[in-house]
Design an enzyme around this catalytic site. Structure first.
Site, short mmCIF file in Angstrom:
data_model
loop_
_atom_site.label_atom_id
_atom_site.label_comp_id
_atom_site.label_asym_id
_atom_site.label_seq_id
_atom_site.Cartn_x
_atom_site.Cartn_y
_atom_site.Cartn_z
N TYR A 156 -6.81 3.58 -24.03
CA TYR A 156 -5.70 3.40 -23.48
C TYR A 156 -4.58 2.69 -24.37
O TYR A 156 -3.36 3.02 -24.52
CB TYR A 156 -5.94 2.28 -22.25
N LYS A 160 -1.26 4.06 -25.95
CA LYS A 160 0.11 3.36 -25.76
C LYS A 160 0.96 3.17 -26.96
O LYS A 160 1.95 2.79 -27.46
CB LYS A 160 0.01 2.02 -24.96
N ILE A 189 1.43 -6.13 -14.53
CA ILE A 189 2.10 -5.84 -13.36
C ILE A 189 1.24 -5.51 -12.07
O ILE A 189 0.32 -5.07 -12.29
CB ILE A 189 2.82 -4.70 -13.49
P1 NAP Z 1 -0.08 3.56 -10.85
O1 NAP Z 1 0.34 2.79 -9.74
O2 NAP Z 1 -1.51 3.86 -10.93
O3 NAP Z 1 0.79 4.98 -10.89
C1 NAP Z 1 0.42 5.87 -11.73
C2 NAP Z 1 1.45 7.23 -11.58
O4 NAP Z 1 1.19 8.21 -12.61
C3 NAP Z 1 1.17 7.67 -10.10
O5 NAP Z 1 2.35 8.29 -9.82
C4 NAP Z 1 0.44 9.00 -10.42
O6 NAP Z 1 0.32 10.24 -9.56
C5 NAP Z 1 0.74 9.28 -11.84
N1 NAP Z 1 -0.19 10.09 -12.77
C6 NAP Z 1 -1.16 9.94 -13.06
N2 NAP Z 1 -1.87 10.83 -13.88
C7 NAP Z 1 -0.88 12.03 -13.90
C8 NAP Z 1 -0.69 13.44 -14.17
N3 NAP Z 1 -2.08 13.65 -14.81
N4 NAP Z 1 0.18 14.10 -13.82
C9 NAP Z 1 1.08 13.46 -12.99
N5 NAP Z 1 1.36 12.51 -12.74
C10 NAP Z 1 0.23 11.18 -12.95
O7 NAP Z 1 0.29 2.86 -12.25
P2 NAP Z 1 1.42 1.83 -12.50
O8 NAP Z 1 0.75 0.54 -12.68
O9 NAP Z 1 2.52 2.16 -11.74
O10 NAP Z 1 1.61 2.23 -14.17
C11 NAP Z 1 2.85 2.91 -14.57
C12 NAP Z 1 3.08 2.95 -16.06
O11 NAP Z 1 3.21 1.52 -16.63
C13 NAP Z 1 1.78 3.57 -16.73
O12 NAP Z 1 2.36 4.43 -18.01
C14 NAP Z 1 1.08 2.35 -17.22
O13 NAP Z 1 0.18 2.83 -18.27
C15 NAP Z 1 2.01 1.36 -17.50
N6 NAP Z 1 1.61 0.00 -17.66
C16 NAP Z 1 1.32 -0.68 -16.41
C17 NAP Z 1 1.03 -1.84 -16.42
C18 NAP Z 1 0.41 -2.74 -15.14
O14 NAP Z 1 -0.03 -3.91 -15.15
N7 NAP Z 1 0.34 -2.10 -13.98
C19 NAP Z 1 1.01 -2.57 -17.60
C20 NAP Z 1 1.37 -1.94 -18.58
C21 NAP Z 1 1.72 -0.67 -18.55
P3 NAP Z 1 -0.50 10.04 -8.35
O15 NAP Z 1 0.02 8.91 -7.49
O16 NAP Z 1 -0.50 11.40 -7.75
O17 NAP Z 1 -1.99 9.86 -8.54
#
Ligand code: NAP
Length: 248
Positions: A156, A160, A189
Site C-alpha cells: 500500500y 501511494k 480517516i
Molecule cells: P473505501 O471506503 O474502502 O472505498 C473504496 C472505494 O474504491 C470504493 O468506492 C470501491 O468500490 C472503490 N474501488 C476499490 N477497488 C476498485 C476497483 N478495482 N475498481 C473500481 N473501484 C474500486 O476507502 P476510503 O477509505 O474511502 O479510501 C478512499 C481513498 O483514500 C483510497 O485511495 C485510500 O487509499 C485513501 N486513503 C484512505 C485513508 C483512510 O484512513 N480511510 C487514509 C489514507 C488514504 P466498491 O464500493 O464497489 O468496493
C-alpha cells in the site's frame, strides 16, 4: 473552474467513504458528475441519490480501475455525453495488509494495480481532452504512509509513494497546457477501509494525532474541492496532508 457553465467531474471509487464525500462536495446544478465503483451496487445508487438530493446529477458505473478496456469504455461514455473533463479525482483504493515476508504476490499486484495503475489509466485518458480544453485538474488521493512508510503495508505504501511520483511527473508534463496535478494525503480517516482496526490499534493511532481526533471524509473532500477551485490555479505538483498533524 467555476466559470464553466457546466463542468464535468470524474471521481473514481465514488460508491463509499471518501469517494462518496467527494461526489457530494462537487454536487450541484452546474456539474455533470461521473463516478465508478468495483462491486457495491447499492452503495453506488445511494451516492447517486444523495447527489440528486443536493440538486445535482451523478452517474455511477461499474468499472474496474485495473482494466484499461473498462477505463476506456467509461471515459468514452463520459466524453460522448458531456464532451469534456474538467476535474479527475483518482480516489479508488484498496489495502491488502501483511508483512513483506508473508505477503502473497497477488496482494502486491492487486494493490499496485488498483491504487497506482488505475490512476495512471484514468489520468492518461483524461489528459487528452484536458489538453484540448487548455485546462483541467487532476487530484490523486495518496496517503500519509506513502511518505512515511508503514510496517505491514509495504504494498500500500509503495503504491501511494508511486502516486506521488506520478503526481509530480504529470504536473510537469501538463503544466504547459494549464492543467494542474496535485495529491491529497489523508492520515487516519474513519471509513470502511479503517473499520477493521481493533480498539487498541485505533487508540494507538489516535494518540499520534496532534489534533486529537480521527479525520472525516469531509476533511479530505474540502482539500480536494480547494485544489479543484479557481483559488488553486497556481498550485501544481504538491501534496497536501490532511492528517490532523500526524505527519508534520
Ligand atoms: P473505501 O471506503 O474502502 O472505498 C473504496 C472505494 O474504491 C470504493 O468506492 C470501491 O468500490 C472503490 N474501488 C476499490 N477497488 C476498485 C476497483 N478495482 N475498481 C473500481 N473501484 C474500486 O476507502 P476510503 O477509505 O474511502 O479510501 C478512499 C481513498 O483514500 C483510497 O485511495 C485510500 O487509499 C485513501 N486513503 C484512505 C485513508 C483512510 O484512513 N480511510 C487514509 C489514507 C488514504 P466498491 O464500493 O464497489 O468496493
Amino acid at each position: 473552474m467555476t466559470d464553466n457553465p457546466r463542468r464535468t467531474v470524474v471521481v473514481t471509487g465514488g460508491s463509499r467513504g471518501i469517494g462518496r464525500a467527494l461526489c457530494l462536495a462537487f454536487a450541484g446544478p452546474d456539474t455533470s458528475l461521473w463516478f465508478n465503483y468495483a462491486s457495491a451496487e447499492d452503495a453506488a445508487r445511494e451516492t447517486e441519490r444523495l447527489v440528486q438530493s443536493k440538486g445535482g446529477s451523478a452517474r455511477g458505473l461499474k468499472v474496474d480501475v485495473r482494466s484499461e478496456d473498462d477505463v476506456k469504455r467509461f471515459m468514452k461514455t463520459v466524453l460522448d455525453e458531456t464532451g469534456r473533463i474538467d476535474v479527475l479525482v483518482n480516489n479508488a483504493g484498496i489495502t491488502r495488509d501483511g508483512l513483506v515476508v508473508r505477503m502473497k504476490e497477488s496482494d502486491w499486484d492487486d494493490v499496485m494495480d488498483t491504487n497506482l495503475k488505475g490512476a495512471f489509466l484514468f489520468s492518461k485518458l483524461a489528459a487528452r481532452p484536458m489538453m484540448q480544453q487548455h485546462g483541467g485538474r487532476i487530484i490523486n488521493i495518496t496517503s500519509m504512509v506513502g511518505v512515511t512508510g508503514n510496517a505491514g503495508q509495504a504494498n500500500y505504501a509503495s503504491s501511494k509513494a508511486g502516486l506521488i511520483g506520478l503526481t509530480k511527473s504529470l504536473a510537469r508534463e501538463l503544466a504547459p497546457r494549464n492543467i494542474t496535478v496535485n495529491a491529497v494525503a489523508p492520515g487516519y480517516i474513519e471509513t470502511d477501509m479503517t473499520a477493521s482496526f481493533t480498539d487498541s490499534t485505533r487508540e494507538h493511532v489516535l494518540s499520534m494525532i496532534p489534533l486529537g481526533r480521527a479525520g472525516s471524509e469531509d476533511d479530505v473532500a474540502a482539500a480536494v474541492a480547494f485544489l479543484a477551485s479557481d483559488s488553486a490555479s497556481y498550485i501544481t505538483g504538491q501534496v497536501i496532508h490532511v492528517s490532523g498533524g500526524m505527519y508534520i
